[in-house]
Design an enzyme around this catalytic site. Structure first.
Site, PDB file in Angstrom:
ATOM      1  N   CYS A 251       0.815  -1.224   0.000  1.00 54.02           N
ATOM      2  CA  CYS A 251       0.000   0.000   0.000  1.00 54.02           C
ATOM      3  C   CYS A 251       0.844   1.268   0.000  1.00 54.02           C
ATOM      4  O   CYS A 251       0.326   2.361  -0.217  1.00 54.02           O
ATOM      5  CB  CYS A 251      -0.959  -0.015   1.180  1.00 54.02           C
TER       6      CYS A 251
ATOM      7  N   HIS B  30      -3.631   6.903   2.517  1.00 57.57           N
ATOM      8  CA  HIS B  30      -3.971   5.604   1.918  1.00 57.57           C
ATOM      9  C   HIS B  30      -5.363   5.212   2.420  1.00 57.57           C
ATOM     10  O   HIS B  30      -5.701   5.409   3.588  1.00 57.57           O
ATOM     11  CB  HIS B  30      -2.924   4.568   2.339  1.00 57.57           C
TER      12      HIS B  30
ATOM     13  N   ASN C 240     -10.091  -0.685  -0.693  1.00 56.20           N
ATOM     14  CA  ASN C 240      -8.633  -0.551  -0.635  1.00 56.20           C
ATOM     15  C   ASN C 240      -8.039  -1.088  -1.934  1.00 56.20           C
ATOM     16  O   ASN C 240      -8.012  -2.298  -2.159  1.00 56.20           O
ATOM     17  CB  ASN C 240      -8.118  -1.343   0.576  1.00 56.20           C
TER      18      ASN C 240
END
Ligand code: UT7
Length: 331
Positions: free
Chosen positions: A116, A256, A286
């Site tokens: 990520c 994020h 996500n």
């Protein structure tokens, strides 16, 4: 003439058409729309469907309109860096596949595997090439087809992740804007909590590893949750202190998008107003390396030249950090 910095001179994103809703997930695993919304903030996510489709196709979907809107010929691109944990193939890399698909015949490329944090790590790497004075046009892409490594029978992961890609074009700027500072971190001990067990040299693919579902994302959510909040808050605070920034002078926090509760806790921990925090997790879930460029793309119209942006991420590795940049253009 000021110092040469890497400026983002354009951004574009791509998400696949197929919308996987919480309601549809209710038919697949023992979950509920209510649990997913309250525990993650996610309402739906996009999934890339169709055989023969891969991460590079989503990257291409982001890059072609980016080249168009910045008036860039593919042959002007010198380097493409792709942050991804879902490369089209283990090797070769995805960046060079992207270059061939977009017709960037003068470019070389490579992938960065930082989960990520992949977009932030790729952005900093690209910035160093620009700052060297040798490179004038670099594509930095964050792209992940998470659906290719998710077990749609595992309710603890399948409700979270989605597919998408975002890309920026970096060019040298000498007007005080661009990437100014970064604090990037890693701690391999965190691999225990978030990983894919098989398919690498540690555990090559066998019939057993497939039967045992070892080619899917494994996550122990709670320790990751806590480390993510701590890691993002600490690096944002550090970068603000050493650059003399305050909550008033930071225009946008771009976190994020892993969990709405993590984003809220980070904003709260920094005492930062939510109106200045980019959030689109409800629509896309996500998307790993793609979350930050997808936010920049969706907020592009609101961004003004010289806006102060803090991009912050946390992910598998563990990898994490914060990048400070001054936006380089009015859209
Ligand atoms: O992007 C890379 C970094 N990743 C992250 O930052 C993710 C960090 N972690 C998280 O966002 C959260 O930990 C999750 C969203 C993954 C999980 O939320 P949580 O509030 O930490 O839940 P939990 O894992 O503590 O589970 C609570 C309960 C458990 O049931 P019991 O043991 O209390 O009976 C789970 O089995 O919720 C259950 N559960 C679910 N229930 C319905 C877990 N997933 C689901 C689900 N639907 N999808």
């Amino acid at each position: 003439m000021g110092k040469i910095r890497a400026g983002i001179v354009g951004v574009h994103g791509y998400v696949p058409d197929y919308v996987l809703t919480n309601r549809e997930l209710e038919t697949m695993v023992d979950t509920s729309d209510e649990w997913i919304r309250t525990r993650t903030g996610i309402e739906e996510r996009r999934i890339l469907k169709g055989s023969g489709k891969a991460t590079s196709d989503m990257a291409m979907g982001a890059i072609l309109p980016l080249l168009e809107k910045t008036g860039t010929d593919p042959d002007e691109i010198e380097l493409t860096i792709c942050g991804t944990v879902t490369p089209d193939t283990i090797f070769p890399d995805t960046a060079n596949t992207i270059n061939s698909k977009i017709g960037a015949s003068n470019a070389w490329g490579f992938d960065i595997n930082a989960a990520c944090s992949g977009f932030l790590f790729s952005l900093s790497t690209g910035a160093r090439f620009i700052e060297s004075g040798r490179y004038k046009k670099i594509l930095v892409v964050g792209a992940d087809m998470m659906s290719s490594i998710i077990d749609y029978e595992d309710r603890t992961t399948c409700v979270i992740f989605g597919d998408g890609a975002g890309a920026v074009l970096l060019e040298p700027v000498e007007d005080g804007t661009g990437l100014i500072d970064e604090i990037l971190k890693g701690d391999g001990k965190g691999r225990e909590y978030l990983h894919m067990k098989a398919g690498g040299s540690l555990m090559p693919a066998t019939a057993e590893t497939v039967a045992d579902k070892k080619h899917f994302v494994y996550q122990d959510g709670r320790p990751v949750f806590k480390a993510a909040i701590r890691g993002m808050v600490e690096t944002v605070q550090q970068i603000m202190t050493r650059n003399g920034l305050s909550n008033a002078t930071v225009d946008w926090l771009v976190p994020h998008q892993a969990n709405q509760r993590i984003i809220s806790a980070v904003a709260e921990g920094l005492d930062f107003p939510v109106e200045k925090v980019m959030q689109n997790i409800q629509k896309y879930g996500n998307t790993t390396a793609a979350t930050i460029p997808l936010c920049l793309w969706e907020w592009e119209d609101k961004l003004k030249k010289e806006d102060n942006l803090l991009l912050t991420a946390f992910g598998g590795g563990f990898t994490w950090g914060t990048t400070y940049l001054k936006w380089s253009y009015d859209s």
